[in-house]
Design a protein around this motif. Structure first.
Motif, PDB file in Angstrom:
ATOM      1  N   UNK A  82       0.859  -1.185   0.000  1.00 44.30           N
ATOM      2  CA  UNK A  82       0.000   0.000   0.000  1.00 44.30           C
ATOM      3  C   UNK A  82       0.902   1.244   0.000  1.00 44.30           C
ATOM      4  N   UNK A  83       0.537   2.242  -0.780  1.00 40.26           N
ATOM      5  CA  UNK A  83       1.286   3.495  -0.902  1.00 40.26           C
ATOM      6  C   UNK A  83       2.699   3.302  -1.452  1.00 40.26           C
ATOM      7  N   UNK A  84       2.876   2.308  -2.300  1.00 41.55           N
ATOM      8  CA  UNK A  84       4.173   2.078  -2.920  1.00 41.55           C
ATOM      9  C   UNK A  84       4.136   2.560  -4.368  1.00 41.55           C
ATOM     10  N   UNK A  85       5.213   2.329  -5.099  1.00 44.04           N
ATOM     11  CA  UNK A  85       5.311   2.890  -6.435  1.00 44.04           C
ATOM     12  C   UNK A  85       5.872   1.858  -7.421  1.00 44.04           C
ATOM     13  N   UNK A  86       5.325   1.883  -8.635  1.00 45.21           N
ATOM     14  CA  UNK A  86       5.870   1.104  -9.742  1.00 45.21           C
ATOM     15  C   UNK A  86       6.530   2.091 -10.695  1.00 45.21           C
ATOM     16  N   UNK A  87       7.715   1.747 -11.163  1.00 45.25           N
ATOM     17  CA  UNK A  87       8.434   2.582 -12.121  1.00 45.25           C
ATOM     18  C   UNK A  87       8.646   1.744 -13.368  1.00 45.25           C
ATOM     19  N   UNK A  88       8.047   2.184 -14.465  1.00 45.60           N
ATOM     20  CA  UNK A  88       8.123   1.457 -15.732  1.00 45.60           C
ATOM     21  C   UNK A  88       8.715   2.392 -16.778  1.00 45.60           C
ATOM     22  N   UNK A  89       9.724   1.911 -17.487  1.00 44.14           N
ATOM     23  CA  UNK A  89      10.306   2.676 -18.584  1.00 44.14           C
ATOM     24  C   UNK A  89      10.297   1.797 -19.826  1.00 44.14           C
TER      25      UNK A  89
END
Length: 149
Positions: A121-128
């Motif tokens: 919860x309240x985390x982040x995904x970083x996609x490039x």
């Protein structure tokens, strides 16, 4: 010993992306952050993280992981050989990354859904991903697809 900038030549777009990634990571990293790196083979993220000063727990998943040494005494790291679409874990992560890998996964929508299952919860995904404006276009086909805005 590898370092991030020894992997030259960087295209201008990759160099811009590296500066952007450093900024984003510094914003989201905390001591003991749990990181899942999908497609960790080239060690790009691990090299980027090795310059950070916080303690990190890193798990890389790659279908063909490479062997490399990264000076990262503050990072607990594990890299496993697995197809991410078949990968299973009960762990949740603060950051899930998929950097220039999604275009190589035929079922990209399923991969994104799988990524979301590993986020706390309240985390982040970083996609490039490369776009139609990226430098790989100049060299021919790269992966299954290109993305637009």
């Amino acid at each position: 010993m590898l370092n991030l900038y020894s992997q030259m030549p960087f295209s201008p777009s990759r160099l811009d992306a590296t500066f952007f990634m450093e900024k984003v990571l510094k914003k989201h990293l905390k001591n003991n952050s749990e990181i899942l790196d999908i497609g960790s083979g080239g060690a790009y993220l691990l090299l980027l993280l090795s310059d950070m000063t916080v303690k990190l727990n890193y798990l890389g998943v790659d279908i063909q992981p490479k062997r490399f040494e990264v000076d990262s005494k503050h990072i607990i790291k594990k890299i496993i050989k697995a197809d991410f679409l078949k990968f299973r874990s009960k762990r949740k992560f603060d950051i899930v990354t998929c950097l220039w890998v999604l275009e190589h996964i035929k079922k990209d929508t399923q991969a994104i859904e799988n990524m979301s299952n590993y986020l706390k919860k309240n985390s982040v995904a970083i996609i490039a991903v490369p776009s139609v404006w990226s430098w790989p276009i100049e060299f021919g086909r790269h992966g299954f697809r290109y993305y637009t805005r």
